[in-house]
Scaffold this motif. Structure first.
Motif, PDB file in Angstrom:
ATOM      1  N   ARG A 171      59.300  17.793 -36.497  1.00  0.00           N
ATOM      2  CA  ARG A 171      59.859  19.120 -36.223  1.00  0.00           C
ATOM      3  C   ARG A 171      58.791  20.194 -36.357  1.00  0.00           C
ATOM      4  NH1 ARG A 171      64.122  17.166 -39.565  1.00  0.00           N
ATOM      5  NH2 ARG A 171      63.687  18.725 -41.173  1.00  0.00           N
ATOM      6  N   PHE A 172      57.981  20.085 -37.393  1.00  0.00           N
ATOM      7  CA  PHE A 172      56.890  21.053 -37.576  1.00  0.00           C
ATOM      8  C   PHE A 172      55.854  20.910 -36.461  1.00  0.00           C
ATOM      9  CE2 PHE A 172      52.561  21.711 -39.277  1.00  0.00           C
ATOM     10  CZ  PHE A 172      52.616  23.083 -39.467  1.00  0.00           C
ATOM     11  N   GLY A 173      55.513  19.672 -36.121  1.00  0.00           N
ATOM     12  CA  GLY A 173      54.510  19.438 -35.087  1.00  0.00           C
ATOM     13  C   GLY A 173      54.942  19.932 -33.721  1.00  0.00           C
ATOM     14  N   LEU A 174      56.255  19.846 -33.446  1.00  0.00           N
ATOM     15  CA  LEU A 174      56.757  20.335 -32.165  1.00  0.00           C
ATOM     16  C   LEU A 174      56.545  21.845 -32.041  1.00  0.00           C
ATOM     17  CD1 LEU A 174      58.158  19.484 -29.555  1.00  0.00           C
ATOM     18  CD2 LEU A 174      60.353  19.903 -30.671  1.00  0.00           C
ATOM     19  N   LEU A 175      56.719  22.562 -33.141  1.00  0.00           N
ATOM     20  CA  LEU A 175      56.460  24.000 -33.130  1.00  0.00           C
ATOM     21  C   LEU A 175      54.974  24.288 -32.923  1.00  0.00           C
ATOM     22  CD1 LEU A 175      58.750  25.265 -36.052  1.00  0.00           C
ATOM     23  CD2 LEU A 175      59.094  25.588 -33.600  1.00  0.00           C
ATOM     24  N   THR A 176      54.119  23.519 -33.588  1.00  0.00           N
ATOM     25  CA  THR A 176      52.676  23.740 -33.425  1.00  0.00           C
ATOM     26  C   THR A 176      52.224  23.406 -32.011  1.00  0.00           C
ATOM     27  OG1 THR A 176      52.087  21.507 -34.184  1.00  0.00           O
ATOM     28  CG2 THR A 176      52.251  23.235 -35.855  1.00  0.00           C
ATOM     29  N   SER A 177      52.912  22.461 -31.347  1.00  0.00           N
ATOM     30  CA  SER A 177      52.525  22.120 -29.976  1.00  0.00           C
ATOM     31  C   SER A 177      52.732  23.304 -29.038  1.00  0.00           C
ATOM     32  CB  SER A 177      53.323  20.906 -29.481  1.00  0.00           C
ATOM     33  OG  SER A 177      54.678  21.240 -29.203  1.00  0.00           O
ATOM     34  N   LEU A 178      53.765  24.107 -29.287  1.00  0.00           N
ATOM     35  CA  LEU A 178      53.991  25.311 -28.477  1.00  0.00           C
ATOM     36  C   LEU A 178      52.844  26.298 -28.657  1.00  0.00           C
ATOM     37  CD1 LEU A 178      57.791  25.803 -29.250  1.00  0.00           C
ATOM     38  CD2 LEU A 178      56.830  25.153 -27.040  1.00  0.00           C
ATOM     39  N   VAL A 179      52.427  26.515 -29.903  1.00  0.00           N
ATOM     40  CA  VAL A 179      51.341  27.460 -30.175  1.00  0.00           C
ATOM     41  C   VAL A 179      50.018  26.936 -29.635  1.00  0.00           C
ATOM     42  CG1 VAL A 179      50.073  28.662 -32.000  1.00  0.00           C
ATOM     43  CG2 VAL A 179      52.528  28.314 -32.220  1.00  0.00           C
ATOM     44  N   ALA A 180      49.757  25.636 -29.846  1.00  0.00           N
ATOM     45  CA  ALA A 180      48.510  25.045 -29.358  1.00  0.00           C
ATOM     46  C   ALA A 180      48.444  25.075 -27.835  1.00  0.00           C
ATOM     47  CB  ALA A 180      48.367  23.614 -29.874  1.00  0.00           C
ATOM     48  N   GLY A 181      49.577  24.759 -27.176  1.00  0.00           N
ATOM     49  CA  GLY A 181      49.605  24.827 -25.720  1.00  0.00           C
ATOM     50  C   GLY A 181      49.385  26.239 -25.214  1.00  0.00           C
ATOM     51  N   PHE A 182      49.965  27.222 -25.896  1.00  0.00           N
ATOM     52  CA  PHE A 182      49.762  28.634 -25.552  1.00  0.00           C
ATOM     53  C   PHE A 182      48.282  28.982 -25.616  1.00  0.00           C
ATOM     54  CE2 PHE A 182      49.548  33.134 -26.065  1.00  0.00           C
ATOM     55  CZ  PHE A 182      50.718  33.693 -25.556  1.00  0.00           C
ATOM     56  N   ALA A 183      47.618  28.586 -26.705  1.00  0.00           N
ATOM     57  CA  ALA A 183      46.211  28.922 -26.890  1.00  0.00           C
ATOM     58  C   ALA A 183      45.313  28.198 -25.888  1.00  0.00           C
ATOM     59  CB  ALA A 183      45.781  28.572 -28.317  1.00  0.00           C
ATOM     60  N   LEU A 184      45.564  26.907 -25.688  1.00  0.00           N
ATOM     61  CA  LEU A 184      44.721  26.114 -24.786  1.00  0.00           C
ATOM     62  C   LEU A 184      44.834  26.614 -23.351  1.00  0.00           C
ATOM     63  CD1 LEU A 184      42.903  23.634 -24.248  1.00  0.00           C
ATOM     64  CD2 LEU A 184      44.992  22.317 -23.897  1.00  0.00           C
ATOM     65  N   SER A 185      46.053  26.666 -22.820  1.00  0.00           N
ATOM     66  CA  SER A 185      46.226  27.066 -21.425  1.00  0.00           C
ATOM     67  C   SER A 185      45.931  28.543 -21.223  1.00  0.00           C
ATOM     68  CB  SER A 185      47.659  26.755 -20.967  1.00  0.00           C
ATOM     69  OG  SER A 185      47.897  25.367 -20.981  1.00  0.00           O
ATOM     70  N   GLY A 186      46.291  29.366 -22.214  1.00  0.00           N
ATOM     71  CA  GLY A 186      46.012  30.794 -22.096  1.00  0.00           C
ATOM     72  C   GLY A 186      44.524  31.076 -22.011  1.00  0.00           C
ATOM     73  N   SER A 187      43.747  30.462 -22.897  1.00  0.00           N
ATOM     74  CA  SER A 187      42.293  30.674 -22.856  1.00  0.00           C
ATOM     75  C   SER A 187      41.674  30.021 -21.634  1.00  0.00           C
ATOM     76  CB  SER A 187      41.641  30.135 -24.133  1.00  0.00           C
ATOM     77  OG  SER A 187      41.881  28.741 -24.295  1.00  0.00           O
ATOM     78  N   ALA A 188      42.225  28.881 -21.196  1.00  0.00           N
ATOM     79  CA  ALA A 188      41.714  28.217 -19.995  1.00  0.00           C
ATOM     80  C   ALA A 188      41.990  29.054 -18.744  1.00  0.00           C
ATOM     81  CB  ALA A 188      42.345  26.834 -19.842  1.00  0.00           C
ATOM     82  N   TYR A 189      43.029  29.879 -18.780  1.00  0.00           N
ATOM     83  CA  TYR A 189      43.283  30.809 -17.668  1.00  0.00           C
ATOM     84  C   TYR A 189      42.352  32.022 -17.747  1.00  0.00           C
ATOM     85  CZ  TYR A 189      45.333  35.047 -15.727  1.00  0.00           C
ATOM     86  OH  TYR A 189      45.508  36.256 -15.099  1.00  0.00           O
ATOM     87  N   LEU A 190      42.191  32.591 -18.948  1.00  0.00           N
ATOM     88  CA  LEU A 190      41.429  33.830 -19.086  1.00  0.00           C
ATOM     89  C   LEU A 190      39.942  33.659 -18.760  1.00  0.00           C
ATOM     90  CD1 LEU A 190      42.794  35.498 -22.362  1.00  0.00           C
ATOM     91  CD2 LEU A 190      43.070  36.294 -20.010  1.00  0.00           C
ATOM     92  N   ILE A 191      39.346  32.570 -19.244  1.00  0.00           N
ATOM     93  CA  ILE A 191      37.892  32.434 -19.129  1.00  0.00           C
ATOM     94  C   ILE A 191      37.440  32.320 -17.672  1.00  0.00           C
ATOM     95  CG2 ILE A 191      35.920  30.968 -19.730  1.00  0.00           C
ATOM     96  CD1 ILE A 191      37.430  30.376 -22.388  1.00  0.00           C
ATOM     97  N   PRO A 192      37.996  31.401 -16.857  1.00  0.00           N
ATOM     98  CA  PRO A 192      37.581  31.378 -15.445  1.00  0.00           C
ATOM     99  C   PRO A 192      37.972  32.649 -14.697  1.00  0.00           C
ATOM    100  CG  PRO A 192      38.689  29.334 -16.052  1.00  0.00           C
ATOM    101  CD  PRO A 192      38.924  30.304 -17.157  1.00  0.00           C
ATOM    102  N   ALA A 193      39.134  33.239 -15.022  1.00  0.00           N
ATOM    103  CA  ALA A 193      39.543  34.473 -14.348  1.00  0.00           C
ATOM    104  C   ALA A 193      38.556  35.598 -14.649  1.00  0.00           C
ATOM    105  CB  ALA A 193      40.947  34.868 -14.800  1.00  0.00           C
ATOM    106  N   PHE A 194      38.096  35.692 -15.882  1.00  0.00           N
ATOM    107  CA  PHE A 194      37.093  36.695 -16.243  1.00  0.00           C
ATOM    108  C   PHE A 194      35.784  36.439 -15.496  1.00  0.00           C
ATOM    109  CE2 PHE A 194      33.585  37.996 -19.100  1.00  0.00           C
ATOM    110  CZ  PHE A 194      33.838  39.360 -19.151  1.00  0.00           C
ATOM    111  N   ALA A 195      35.382  35.169 -15.414  1.00  0.00           N
ATOM    112  CA  ALA A 195      34.134  34.834 -14.725  1.00  0.00           C
ATOM    113  C   ALA A 195      34.214  35.135 -13.233  1.00  0.00           C
ATOM    114  CB  ALA A 195      33.803  33.360 -14.951  1.00  0.00           C
ATOM    115  N   LEU A 196      35.349  34.841 -12.612  1.00  0.00           N
ATOM    116  CA  LEU A 196      35.494  35.046 -11.163  1.00  0.00           C
ATOM    117  C   LEU A 196      35.697  36.513 -10.807  1.00  0.00           C
ATOM    118  CD1 LEU A 196      37.841  32.019 -10.350  1.00  0.00           C
ATOM    119  CD2 LEU A 196      35.483  32.288  -9.546  1.00  0.00           C
TER     120      LEU A 196
END
Length: 525
Positions: free
Chosen positions: A271-296
């Motif tokens: 149950r705790f890990g499922l909550l952390t997966s939401l936060v980790a997914g937010f951070a991973l995909s969010g930063s993966a979107y921002l970095i190439p978008a900033f570069a382009l």
């Protein structure tokens, strides 16, 4: 003796096949983000029509995360994995046969279903084929294909394909990966088992409807200014209602024909890990979107350069996964102890990126990208083991499906939020800066005269120079607006963990106190 020597080799051959299959999903997941412009030209599609290809892919993948465990439980995980690899291979090849949007849409649905099946069946198989003590390293190897590849390696490869060949090659590369994966998976043998399993058609229909509508809302909400648009509001309402009905059915009206015939929620760590997966997914995909978008958009990188920008982060992410796996396995430390270090490294990386300027280059971004990768490696290794390693064997496929669902949905939320935030800040920052670009402002007038004088000295007519100076100044303003907005978004990810980390600590304590230790299940070796 020979059998004993061959068994570990067979297990690692199977692991390699699983990683290659996960890599196939990574290729399909990121294909449209890099090849978007080229696909638009070849298919003559509008941006909204092309966006639907992402919507159906992600929705199908979310559906597969929760349906695939039923098939994994009913038949051997290897059979599901092979079926997923074959489906993804064929759908990738079929993508290149026609530029008809309906055909491509069908291929994307199959790719999403196959990708979700591969991740669930593949990770389940690794838990079954390797003993408990080796899981940290095994799961680290799996995460290289499932977590690192879609955010680092595949964008770089696809950028090269787009710049030097055609977008078709993105999908054609999956043919070779699929064949190699199937050859390696042959090492697992042909033994099968079958169990009677219910097929909850109505609940799957609710799940599919909710996943499709909410995916569309999250991916396209920013485009239509979210709930200012009646269509987005209606679709979001129906999607939430479908999800609510599904949750009520699963919790209040459980039966043999259920999406979760064996629930993993009895384990407090899950149950705790499922909550952390939401936060980790937010951070991973969010930063993966921002970095190439900033570069382009700000640094004017090419598609290849923007893709290569994430490679150092990918290398340290893989290093973080492997180092954390080895440390947990050899030193015997608890996986949760690595999470704070991962959070601190990731937050430090985002803080450094929040100071980027229009003159930033690869050398300026290298250190934060390296820190980001290593931090995410520690964080994902810790969250994976904490969430899944304690589950009983029968509950494991369902736990894996939910864990991946959480990461994917958190990633959707992260990308949607940051995209909206950047758009909002662009408007706000432009309004603030544009107040200085008016007639009579001493600094603006002085800068305009200086630019016009430079243009005149290079042979430009005086009247034309004045107009050109104003145009150049407006372009410089737009670029500065983008820089400030992206920097604020990077800092927003720092604030995310500053708020989320203490909250998660409190939640873990509350979950631990509310659940008796006797109810926890553990996966045997």
């Amino acid at each position: 003796m020979r059998h004993r020597l061959d068994a570990p080799l067979r297990a690692w051959l199977v692991a390699a096949g699983v990683v290659l299959a996960a890599f196939m999903d990574a290729v399909a997941s990121t294909a449209l983000s890099i090849g978007r412009i080229d696909i638009l030209g070849d298919t003559h599609a509008t941006p909204d029509e092309l966006a639907m290809l992402d919507v159906v892919f992600v929705a199908a993948k979310l559906l597969a995360f929760l349906v695939a465990p039923l098939f994994v439980r009913a038949i051997r995980p290897t059979a599901c994995l092979r079926a997923g690899a074959v489906m993804l291979l064929l759908a990738s090849a079929a993508m290149t046969l026609s530029t008809d949007l309906v055909w491509i849409c069908i291929c994307r649905v199959v790719q999403g279903l196959a990708g979700g099946t591969i991740l669930v069946a593949g990770q389940t198989l690794l838990f079954f084929r390797f003993p408990h003590r080796h899981q940290p390293l095994v799961q680290a190897v799996f995460a290289i294909g499932a977590v690192m590849a879609p955010t680092t390696v595949t964008p770089a490869l696809q950028g090269w394909f787009v710049d030097h060949l055609t977008w078709d090659w993105i999908f054609l590369s999956n043919i070779a990966l699929g064949l190699a994966s199937l050859v390696l998976l042959a090492a697992d043998g042909d033994a099968v088992y079958r169990r009677d399993a219910g097929f909850p058609a109505r609940r799957i229909l609710l799940l599919g409807m909710g996943a499709a509508l909410l995916t569309y809302v999250l991916l396209q909400g920013s485009r239509f200014n979210w709930f200012d648009d009646t269509g987005i509001t209606v679709l979001a309402t129906i999607g939430v209602a479908s999800a609510a009905l599904l949750i009520v059915g699963e919790t209040g009206f459980r039966s043999h024909a259920s999406l979760l015939p064996i629930s993993p929620f009895g384990d407090p760590d899950f149950r705790f890990g499922l909550l952390t997966s939401l936060v980790a997914g937010f951070a991973l995909s969010g930063s993966a979107y921002l970095i190439p978008a900033f570069a382009l958009n700000v640094l004017d990188f090419t598609a290849t350069d923007a893709g290569l920008l994430l490679l150092p982060s990918g290398a340290t992410l893989a290093l973080g996964l492997l180092v954390s796996g080895l440390v947990i396995e050899k030193a015997g430390i608890r996986a949760i102890m690595l999470a704070p270090f991962g959070i601190l490294l990731f937050a430090a990386a985002m803080w450094l990126l929040s100071g980027s300027t229009g003159a930033s280059g690869f050398s300026d971004l290298a250190l934060p990208l390296l820190l980001r990768g290593f931090g995410l490696g520690l964080l994902f290794m810790a969250s994976t083991l904490v969430t899944l390693q304690g589950l009983a064997a029968d509950a494991l496929p369902f736990g894996i499906g939910l864990f991946n669902f959480g990461k994917q949905f958190g990633g959707l939320g992260g990308t949607a939020f940051l995209q909206t935030y950047v758009d909002h800040q662009n408007v706000y920052n432009r309004t603030i800066l544009a107040t200085h670009l008016v007639d009579g402002d001493p600094a603006a007038d002085q800068l305009l005269r200086a630019v016009a004088s430079t243009l005149t000295s290079n042979g430009v007519d005086r009247a034309a120079a004045a107009k050109a100076a104003l145009s150049l100044l407006r372009r410089a303003l737009d670029k500065q607006v983008s820089i400030i907005s992206f920097d604020e978004a990077f800092f927003g990810l720092v604030l995310l963990f500053a708020v989320a980390a203490p909250c998660l600590i409190v939640i873990k304590q509350l979950i631990g106190r509310a659940t008796p230790a006797s109810t926890r299940s553990r996966l045997g070796p």
